[in-house]
Design a protein around this motif. Sequence first.
Motif, PDB file in Angstrom:
ATOM      1  N   ASP A   1       9.759  -0.255   1.807  1.00 26.74           N
ATOM      2  CA  ASP A   1       9.752  -1.648   1.355  1.00 26.74           C
ATOM      3  C   ASP A   1       8.534  -2.426   1.826  1.00 26.74           C
ATOM      4  OD1 ASP A   1      10.543  -1.533   3.971  1.00 26.74           O
ATOM      5  OD2 ASP A   1      12.308  -2.821   3.759  1.00 26.74           O
ATOM      6  N   VAL A   2       8.068  -2.159   3.042  1.00 26.91           N
ATOM      7  CA  VAL A   2       6.898  -2.876   3.555  1.00 26.91           C
ATOM      8  C   VAL A   2       5.650  -2.527   2.741  1.00 26.91           C
ATOM      9  CG1 VAL A   2       5.389  -3.222   5.548  1.00 26.91           C
ATOM     10  CG2 VAL A   2       7.865  -3.042   5.879  1.00 26.91           C
ATOM     11  N   THR A   3       5.487  -1.247   2.410  1.00 25.32           N
ATOM     12  CA  THR A   3       4.336  -0.812   1.624  1.00 25.32           C
ATOM     13  C   THR A   3       4.327  -1.476   0.253  1.00 25.32           C
ATOM     14  OG1 THR A   3       4.379   1.332   2.744  1.00 25.32           O
ATOM     15  CG2 THR A   3       3.087   1.186   0.732  1.00 25.32           C
ATOM     16  N   VAL A   4       5.483  -1.488  -0.408  1.00 26.27           N
ATOM     17  CA  VAL A   4       5.584  -2.119  -1.723  1.00 26.27           C
ATOM     18  C   VAL A   4       5.231  -3.597  -1.629  1.00 26.27           C
ATOM     19  CG1 VAL A   4       7.167  -2.750  -3.597  1.00 26.27           C
ATOM     20  CG2 VAL A   4       7.285  -0.478  -2.587  1.00 26.27           C
ATOM     21  N   THR A   5       5.688  -4.248  -0.572  1.00 28.52           N
ATOM     22  CA  THR A   5       5.507  -5.693  -0.435  1.00 28.52           C
ATOM     23  C   THR A   5       4.074  -6.086  -0.112  1.00 28.52           C
ATOM     24  OG1 THR A   5       7.793  -5.892   0.338  1.00 28.52           O
ATOM     25  CG2 THR A   5       6.336  -7.764   0.752  1.00 28.52           C
ATOM     26  N   VAL A   6       3.431  -5.347   0.765  1.00 25.88           N
ATOM     27  CA  VAL A   6       2.119  -5.785   1.247  1.00 25.88           C
ATOM     28  C   VAL A   6       0.946  -5.095   0.550  1.00 25.88           C
ATOM     29  CG1 VAL A   6       3.074  -6.335   3.505  1.00 25.88           C
ATOM     30  CG2 VAL A   6       2.012  -4.113   3.156  1.00 25.88           C
ATOM     31  N   VAL A   7       1.188  -3.998  -0.179  1.00 29.87           N
ATOM     32  CA  VAL A   7       0.092  -3.299  -0.856  1.00 29.87           C
ATOM     33  C   VAL A   7       0.252  -3.314  -2.369  1.00 29.87           C
ATOM     34  CG1 VAL A   7      -1.120  -1.106  -1.136  1.00 29.87           C
ATOM     35  CG2 VAL A   7      -0.345  -1.802   1.122  1.00 29.87           C
ATOM     36  N   ILE A   8       1.398  -2.832  -2.859  1.00 25.66           N
ATOM     37  CA  ILE A   8       1.575  -2.655  -4.302  1.00 25.66           C
ATOM     38  C   ILE A   8       1.777  -3.993  -5.010  1.00 25.66           C
ATOM     39  CG2 ILE A   8       2.936  -1.530  -6.094  1.00 25.66           C
ATOM     40  CD1 ILE A   8       1.342   0.372  -4.294  1.00 25.66           C
ATOM     41  N   ALA A   9       2.713  -4.812  -4.520  1.00 28.74           N
ATOM     42  CA  ALA A   9       3.049  -6.067  -5.205  1.00 28.74           C
ATOM     43  C   ALA A   9       1.847  -7.001  -5.369  1.00 28.74           C
ATOM     44  CB  ALA A   9       4.185  -6.780  -4.479  1.00 28.74           C
ATOM     45  N   PRO A  10       1.003  -7.189  -4.334  1.00 26.04           N
ATOM     46  CA  PRO A  10      -0.142  -8.093  -4.524  1.00 26.04           C
ATOM     47  C   PRO A  10      -1.121  -7.646  -5.606  1.00 26.04           C
ATOM     48  CG  PRO A  10       0.299  -7.783  -2.187  1.00 26.04           C
ATOM     49  CD  PRO A  10       1.158  -6.806  -2.922  1.00 26.04           C
ATOM     50  N   LEU A  11      -1.173  -6.344  -5.902  1.00 26.27           N
ATOM     51  CA  LEU A  11      -2.076  -5.866  -6.943  1.00 26.27           C
ATOM     52  C   LEU A  11      -1.732  -6.466  -8.305  1.00 26.27           C
ATOM     53  CD1 LEU A  11      -2.376  -2.059  -6.056  1.00 26.27           C
ATOM     54  CD2 LEU A  11      -4.102  -3.827  -5.719  1.00 26.27           C
ATOM     55  N   PHE A  12      -0.448  -6.729  -8.523  1.00 28.87           N
ATOM     56  CA  PHE A  12      -0.010  -7.241  -9.818  1.00 28.87           C
ATOM     57  C   PHE A  12       0.047  -8.765  -9.875  1.00 28.87           C
ATOM     58  CE2 PHE A  12       1.764  -2.934  -9.860  1.00 28.87           C
ATOM     59  CZ  PHE A  12       1.356  -2.503 -11.107  1.00 28.87           C
ATOM     60  N   LEU A  13      -0.237  -9.427  -8.767  1.00 26.87           N
ATOM     61  CA  LEU A  13      -0.136 -10.888  -8.753  1.00 26.87           C
ATOM     62  C   LEU A  13      -1.078 -11.552  -9.759  1.00 26.87           C
ATOM     63  CD1 LEU A  13       1.141 -13.418  -7.603  1.00 26.87           C
ATOM     64  CD2 LEU A  13      -0.514 -13.339  -5.711  1.00 26.87           C
ATOM     65  N   PRO A  14      -2.361 -11.151  -9.843  1.00 31.08           N
ATOM     66  CA  PRO A  14      -3.229 -11.788 -10.860  1.00 31.08           C
ATOM     67  C   PRO A  14      -2.701 -11.589 -12.281  1.00 31.08           C
ATOM     68  CG  PRO A  14      -4.552 -10.591  -9.255  1.00 31.08           C
ATOM     69  CD  PRO A  14      -3.122 -10.216  -9.001  1.00 31.08           C
TER      70      PRO A  14
END
Length: 430
Positions: free
Chosen positions: A334-347
Motif C-alpha cells: 500500500d505504501v508503494t502504491v500511495t507514494v510512487v504509483i498514484a502520484p504518476l497519474f495525478l496530472p
Amino acid sequence: MEALIGLGLLVFLLVTGIPIAWAFAGALGYFAFMYDANLNTLMMQGFRSINSVVLIALPIFVITGYLMQTGGIAARLIQFMEVLVGRRKGGMGTAMVLASGVFGAIAGTSTAAVASIGKTMIPALEERGYPRGYSSALLGISSLLGILIPPSIIMILFGVVTRQSVAALFAASIAPAIFLIILLSIINRVFCSRVFTEAVGSYDDSSSISRGKATTRALPALFLPFLILGGIYGGIFTPTEAAAVAAVAALIVGVFFYREMTFSKFSRSLVEASQTTGSIIMILLFSFMIGRILSMERIPQELTQYISSLLSDPIMILLLVNAFLIVAGAILDDVTVTVVIAPLFLPLMVQQGVDPIHYGAIVACSVVIGANSPPVAPILYMASSIGQVSVHKMIIPALTFIALAGIPVMLVTTFVPELALFIPRLFGLI
C-alpha cells in the motif's frame, strides 16, 4: 522505457522478498544511473521533503495503534460492538466490521486492527458457526477501514507526496468508508442466511456482560474518535496535533481507566512502533528521490500524453486508472502504491477534471482492494496468520468481498465525485 524498467525492477525486488525499503533503494540506484542523477542533490532534496510537520503525525498515529492494542481499548470496543449488534442475524460479523471502523477512527492503521480484533473475534465467530476462512477474509477487508476512516496513515502519506491538505483528504474518505461498512454488513447478512448458518446468541446478565455494562466500559474508548475528529474539523487542532492528543489519550485510558497498560507493554509498543515508522520513513525518503528523478524527466507528463493519445473518452480513462491502481495494489504494498504509483497519474486525473482531493479518495479505495488481492495481499496473509487458517480457504470469500463491496465503492467514489467532496466542502476544506 527506462522508467518502466525501473518500476519493473522495483516490483521484482519486492516479489523476491527483499525488504521494502531496500527494494526502493535498489530502484533508486537504477534510476540514478540511467538518468545520470546527482545523488548528493537528490539526498538533500529527499531530506528536505521528509522534513515536514505533517509527517510528525505518522509515528504518533502508529504508536497510538500499538497503545490501543496493548492497553485494552480494542478489547472494550469489540465487546461493545458484540453486545450492540451481536444478537441479530449476521450480528457477530457486523460487530467485527464496526469494531474495525471505530479502531480505524482512532489509530489510522489496518495492521494493528487485524491483530487486535482478529485475536478476539475469530474464535468467537467460529463458535457462532462462521467458517474460519470466511471470518478471516472479512477481518482482512474490514480492518482496511482504517485506511478510509480518518485519521489515515495512507492519506497522510498521499497528502505529503502530492502536497494536498491532509485534513481535506481525511474528510474525503469518510463517505466511501460508510458505504463500505454498509455493503460489508449486507453481504455478511446474506452469507449468514445462504452459505452457512449463524448460531444467534442472546445476551443477558447471567450468561454474558449486560449491554449497559459493556457501554460503560467502552465509553472511554468510544470518546477517542469524537475527540480526534471533532478536534480536527472543529478547528481546535491540526491533524498532527490530533495525533499527539490521540496517543496521550490512548495512554491515559489504558493506564487509568482499563489499567492494562504496564511499563513492559508500553516499552514494547514503543519499540514496535519505532520499527514500523523507521521502515516507512526510509521508503518515503527513497520514493521522494525516485519521484524527483521522474519529475525532472517529465515521466508523469509523458504518461498523461500517452494515455490521452490512446483514449479520448474521460470515462474510459478513469476506468483505466482504476484498473491500473487495482493491479498495482495486487502486486505492490500500500505504501508503494500511495507514494510512487498514484502520484504518476495525478496530472492525468487533473487534466480530466478530477479534484486532487477526490483522487486521494480513489487511491484509498484502490489500496483497500489491493491489500486483499493476491499475489501480494499483505493484509490477507496477516489475517490468515491471525485466523490460523490457510489462505486458499480465504480466497473465495475475499474475492467476493472485493467484487461486491470493494470495487463498487471504488467505482461509485470515482464517478460520483460528491461522495468524496461533500464533507470537505461542508467543512470549508476545499
